[in-house]
Motif scaffolding. Structure first.
Motif, short mmCIF file in Angstrom:
data_model
loop_
_atom_site.label_atom_id
_atom_site.label_comp_id
_atom_site.label_asym_id
_atom_site.label_seq_id
_atom_site.Cartn_x
_atom_site.Cartn_y
_atom_site.Cartn_z
N HIS A 136 3.53 -82.30 2.08
CA HIS A 136 3.70 -83.73 1.85
C HIS A 136 5.15 -84.16 2.14
N VAL A 137 6.10 -83.39 1.66
CA VAL A 137 7.52 -83.71 1.87
C VAL A 137 7.87 -83.63 3.35
N ALA A 138 7.33 -82.64 4.05
CA ALA A 138 7.59 -82.52 5.49
C ALA A 138 7.08 -83.75 6.24
N ARG A 139 5.91 -84.23 5.89
CA ARG A 139 5.38 -85.45 6.53
C ARG A 139 6.29 -86.65 6.24
N ASN A 140 6.74 -86.76 4.99
CA ASN A 140 7.64 -87.86 4.63
C ASN A 140 8.96 -87.77 5.40
N MET A 141 9.48 -86.57 5.54
CA MET A 141 10.73 -86.39 6.27
C MET A 141 10.55 -86.80 7.73
N ASP A 142 9.41 -86.46 8.30
CA ASP A 142 9.12 -86.87 9.69
C ASP A 142 9.09 -88.39 9.80
N GLN A 143 8.44 -89.05 8.85
CA GLN A 143 8.36 -90.51 8.87
C GLN A 143 9.72 -91.16 8.67
N LEU A 144 10.54 -90.56 7.81
CA LEU A 144 11.88 -91.10 7.53
C LEU A 144 12.90 -90.72 8.59
N LEU A 145 12.53 -89.80 9.47
CA LEU A 145 13.43 -89.29 10.51
C LEU A 145 14.67 -88.65 9.90
N VAL A 146 14.48 -87.83 8.87
CA VAL A 146 15.58 -87.10 8.24
C VAL A 146 15.30 -85.61 8.30
N ARG A 147 16.36 -84.85 8.29
CA ARG A 147 16.25 -83.39 8.36
C ARG A 147 16.50 -82.71 7.02
N ARG A 148 17.03 -83.46 6.06
CA ARG A 148 17.27 -82.89 4.73
C ARG A 148 17.19 -83.98 3.69
N LEU A 149 16.83 -83.55 2.47
CA LEU A 149 16.69 -84.49 1.37
C LEU A 149 17.23 -83.87 0.09
N PRO A 150 17.86 -84.69 -0.73
CA PRO A 150 18.18 -84.22 -2.08
C PRO A 150 16.87 -84.03 -2.84
N VAL A 151 16.88 -83.10 -3.76
CA VAL A 151 15.72 -82.82 -4.59
C VAL A 151 16.09 -83.16 -6.03
N VAL A 152 15.24 -83.92 -6.69
CA VAL A 152 15.49 -84.31 -8.08
C VAL A 152 14.32 -83.87 -8.96
N ASN A 153 14.61 -83.77 -10.26
CA ASN A 153 13.53 -83.52 -11.20
C ASN A 153 12.91 -84.87 -11.59
N ARG A 154 11.94 -84.86 -12.46
CA ARG A 154 11.24 -86.11 -12.80
C ARG A 154 12.11 -87.06 -13.63
N ASP A 155 13.26 -86.58 -14.12
CA ASP A 155 14.25 -87.46 -14.77
C ASP A 155 15.24 -88.01 -13.75
N LYS A 156 14.98 -87.70 -12.48
CA LYS A 156 15.82 -88.11 -11.34
C LYS A 156 17.23 -87.54 -11.41
N ARG A 157 17.33 -86.33 -11.95
CA ARG A 157 18.59 -85.58 -11.94
C ARG A 157 18.57 -84.64 -10.74
N LEU A 158 19.67 -84.58 -10.03
CA LEU A 158 19.77 -83.73 -8.84
C LEU A 158 19.64 -82.26 -9.23
#
Length: 124
Positions: free
Chosen positions: A87-109
């Motif tokens: 799912h994340v790979a598809r989103n990255m393709d749509q966003l045209l990004v090669r890397r993403l920060p990852v957060v927990n459900r409290d939105k902490r990095l």
């Protein structure tokens, strides 16, 4: 497979009041292309090497005085650590990004994931 299984937990961050020069030095020292900008342990933006060139050097701004909060992306994209890699790979393709920060459900990095981390796994 979940993002938490493939992400890097060793993430460089800089505070919103850090300078563009500090960001450039961080990127060079760690051989990375982007750094999350944080305030109170929350991501408020992303600064890339391209941002420094386009928003500081090209505008003839002083990198010693330009704060990251003034050049960082306003709405940083991220993914959750418990999301499925495919799912994340598809989103990255749509966003045209090669890397993403990852957060927990409290939105902490909690990490960073690159398309190279998940592409082989999502293709299966």
């Amino acid at each position: 497979m979940k993002v938490s299984e493939v992400m890097s937990r060793d993430v460089q961050t800089l505070a919103a009041d850090a300078t563009a020069l500090q960001a450039a030095q961080c990127l060079a020292a760690h051989d990375i292309g982007f750094v999350p900008v944080t305030r109170d342990d929350r991501i408020i933006g992303i600064v890339t090497d391209r941002d420094i060139v386009a928003r500081v050097l090209a505008d003839n701004r002083d990198p010693n005085r330009t704060r990251l909060e003034s050049i960082a992306s306003n709405e940083p994209k991220y993914c959750y650590e418990d999301e499925d890699c495919e799912h994340v790979a598809r989103n990255m393709d749509q966003l045209l990004v090669r890397r993403l920060p990852v957060v927990n459900r409290d939105k902490r990095l909690v990490g960073v994931v690159s398309i190279e981390d998940i592409r082989p796994r999502s293709a299966a």
